[in-house]
Design a protein around this motif. Structure first.
Motif, PDB file in Angstrom:
ATOM      1  N   PHE A   5       5.620 -18.408   5.653  1.00  0.00           N
ATOM      2  CA  PHE A   5       5.354 -17.123   5.015  1.00  0.00           C
ATOM      3  C   PHE A   5       3.861 -16.860   4.913  1.00  0.00           C
ATOM      4  N   VAL A   6       3.535 -15.593   4.733  1.00  0.00           N
ATOM      5  CA  VAL A   6       2.175 -15.136   4.445  1.00  0.00           C
ATOM      6  C   VAL A   6       2.180 -14.743   2.978  1.00  0.00           C
ATOM      7  N   LEU A   7       1.118 -15.084   2.277  1.00  0.00           N
ATOM      8  CA  LEU A   7       1.083 -14.907   0.832  1.00  0.00           C
ATOM      9  C   LEU A   7      -0.184 -14.179   0.429  1.00  0.00           C
ATOM     10  N   GLY A   8      -0.086 -13.333  -0.579  1.00  0.00           N
ATOM     11  CA  GLY A   8      -1.255 -12.645  -1.107  1.00  0.00           C
ATOM     12  C   GLY A   8      -1.279 -12.732  -2.615  1.00  0.00           C
ATOM     13  N   GLY A   9      -2.478 -12.658  -3.165  1.00  0.00           N
ATOM     14  CA  GLY A   9      -2.605 -12.689  -4.614  1.00  0.00           C
ATOM     15  C   GLY A   9      -3.811 -11.901  -5.074  1.00  0.00           C
ATOM     16  N   SER A  11      -6.211 -11.151  -8.461  1.00  0.00           N
ATOM     17  CA  SER A  11      -6.621 -11.620  -9.780  1.00  0.00           C
ATOM     18  C   SER A  11      -5.916 -12.938 -10.105  1.00  0.00           C
ATOM     19  N   MET A  12      -5.188 -13.006 -11.210  1.00  0.00           N
ATOM     20  CA  MET A  12      -4.494 -14.243 -11.563  1.00  0.00           C
ATOM     21  C   MET A  12      -3.461 -14.616 -10.499  1.00  0.00           C
ATOM     22  N   GLY A  13      -2.918 -13.616  -9.827  1.00  0.00           N
ATOM     23  CA  GLY A  13      -1.979 -13.886  -8.740  1.00  0.00           C
ATOM     24  C   GLY A  13      -2.619 -14.688  -7.618  1.00  0.00           C
ATOM     25  N   GLY A  14      -3.934 -14.546  -7.456  1.00  0.00           N
ATOM     26  CA  GLY A  14      -4.646 -15.341  -6.464  1.00  0.00           C
ATOM     27  C   GLY A  14      -4.633 -16.817  -6.814  1.00  0.00           C
ATOM     28  N   GLN A  15      -4.756 -17.113  -8.095  1.00  0.00           N
ATOM     29  CA  GLN A  15      -4.688 -18.512  -8.520  1.00  0.00           C
ATOM     30  C   GLN A  15      -3.291 -19.076  -8.275  1.00  0.00           C
ATOM     31  N   ILE A  16      -2.288 -18.257  -8.509  1.00  0.00           N
ATOM     32  CA  ILE A  16      -0.911 -18.686  -8.247  1.00  0.00           C
ATOM     33  C   ILE A  16      -0.714 -18.896  -6.747  1.00  0.00           C
ATOM     34  N   ALA A  17      -1.258 -17.988  -5.938  1.00  0.00           N
ATOM     35  CA  ALA A  17      -1.147 -18.129  -4.483  1.00  0.00           C
ATOM     36  C   ALA A  17      -1.829 -19.409  -4.008  1.00  0.00           C
ATOM     37  N   PHE A  24       2.812 -25.951  -0.779  1.00  0.00           N
ATOM     38  CA  PHE A  24       3.613 -25.664   0.418  1.00  0.00           C
ATOM     39  C   PHE A  24       2.752 -25.491   1.662  1.00  0.00           C
ATOM     40  N   GLY A  25       1.543 -26.022   1.651  1.00  0.00           N
ATOM     41  CA  GLY A  25       0.521 -25.834   2.670  1.00  0.00           C
ATOM     42  C   GLY A  25       0.955 -25.480   4.074  1.00  0.00           C
ATOM     43  N   PRO A  26       1.655 -26.347   4.782  1.00  0.00           N
ATOM     44  CA  PRO A  26       1.971 -26.069   6.181  1.00  0.00           C
ATOM     45  C   PRO A  26       2.856 -24.834   6.384  1.00  0.00           C
ATOM     46  N   ARG A  27       3.605 -24.456   5.373  1.00  0.00           N
ATOM     47  CA  ARG A  27       4.486 -23.288   5.506  1.00  0.00           C
ATOM     48  C   ARG A  27       3.743 -21.974   5.310  1.00  0.00           C
ATOM     49  N   VAL A  28       2.556 -22.020   4.687  1.00  0.00           N
ATOM     50  CA  VAL A  28       1.779 -20.803   4.446  1.00  0.00           C
ATOM     51  C   VAL A  28       0.994 -20.488   5.717  1.00  0.00           C
ATOM     52  N   LYS A  29       1.375 -19.422   6.387  1.00  0.00           N
ATOM     53  CA  LYS A  29       0.758 -19.058   7.665  1.00  0.00           C
ATOM     54  C   LYS A  29      -0.409 -18.100   7.503  1.00  0.00           C
ATOM     55  N   GLY A  30      -0.549 -17.517   6.336  1.00  0.00           N
ATOM     56  CA  GLY A  30      -1.671 -16.629   6.062  1.00  0.00           C
ATOM     57  C   GLY A  30      -1.830 -16.477   4.566  1.00  0.00           C
ATOM     58  N   LEU A  31      -3.069 -16.215   4.142  1.00  0.00           N
ATOM     59  CA  LEU A  31      -3.352 -16.089   2.715  1.00  0.00           C
ATOM     60  C   LEU A  31      -4.354 -14.959   2.516  1.00  0.00           C
ATOM     61  N   LEU A  32      -4.031 -14.032   1.623  1.00  0.00           N
ATOM     62  CA  LEU A  32      -4.917 -12.929   1.268  1.00  0.00           C
ATOM     63  C   LEU A  32      -5.228 -13.043  -0.217  1.00  0.00           C
ATOM     64  N   LEU A  33      -6.506 -13.190  -0.541  1.00  0.00           N
ATOM     65  CA  LEU A  33      -6.933 -13.308  -1.935  1.00  0.00           C
ATOM     66  C   LEU A  33      -7.894 -12.172  -2.253  1.00  0.00           C
ATOM     67  N   VAL A  34      -7.664 -11.510  -3.382  1.00  0.00           N
ATOM     68  CA  VAL A  34      -8.508 -10.389  -3.791  1.00  0.00           C
ATOM     69  C   VAL A  34      -8.848 -10.545  -5.271  1.00  0.00           C
TER      70      VAL A  34
END
Length: 76
Positions: A5-9, A11-17, A24-34
């Motif tokens: 999966f690709v995940l975004g977060g 504010s605080m959602g970024g810390q959760i992401a 779940f490192g290898p399963r995360v195919k992309g990460l968007l932090l704002v």
């Protein structure tokens, strides 16, 4: 279950992401932090957030929105 999966977060959602990436490192195919930071909130930040929450409970959201929206938008 969920595969890769690709995940975004925001504010605080970024810390959760970021925690999801740790777990779940290898399963995360992309990460968007704002607007986030990897550090935990300081005691001062916790206090300020609690004060803001108390204010919002007393006054409601409208006064706060009037205060912050001009800083968050490009509206003159």
């Amino acid at each position: 279950g969920v595969g890769d999966f690709v995940l975004g977060g925001l504010s605080m959602g970024g810390q959760i992401a970021m925690e999801c990436v740790r777990r779940f490192g290898p399963r995360v195919k992309g990460l968007l932090l704002v607007g986030t930071t990897p550090e935990a909130e300081s005691p001062e930040g916790v206090r300020a957030r609690a004060e803001l929450a108390a204010r919002l409970e007393r006054e409601g959201m409208a006064p706060y929105a009037e205060e912050v929206l001009p800083r968050m938008t490009a509206t003159p």
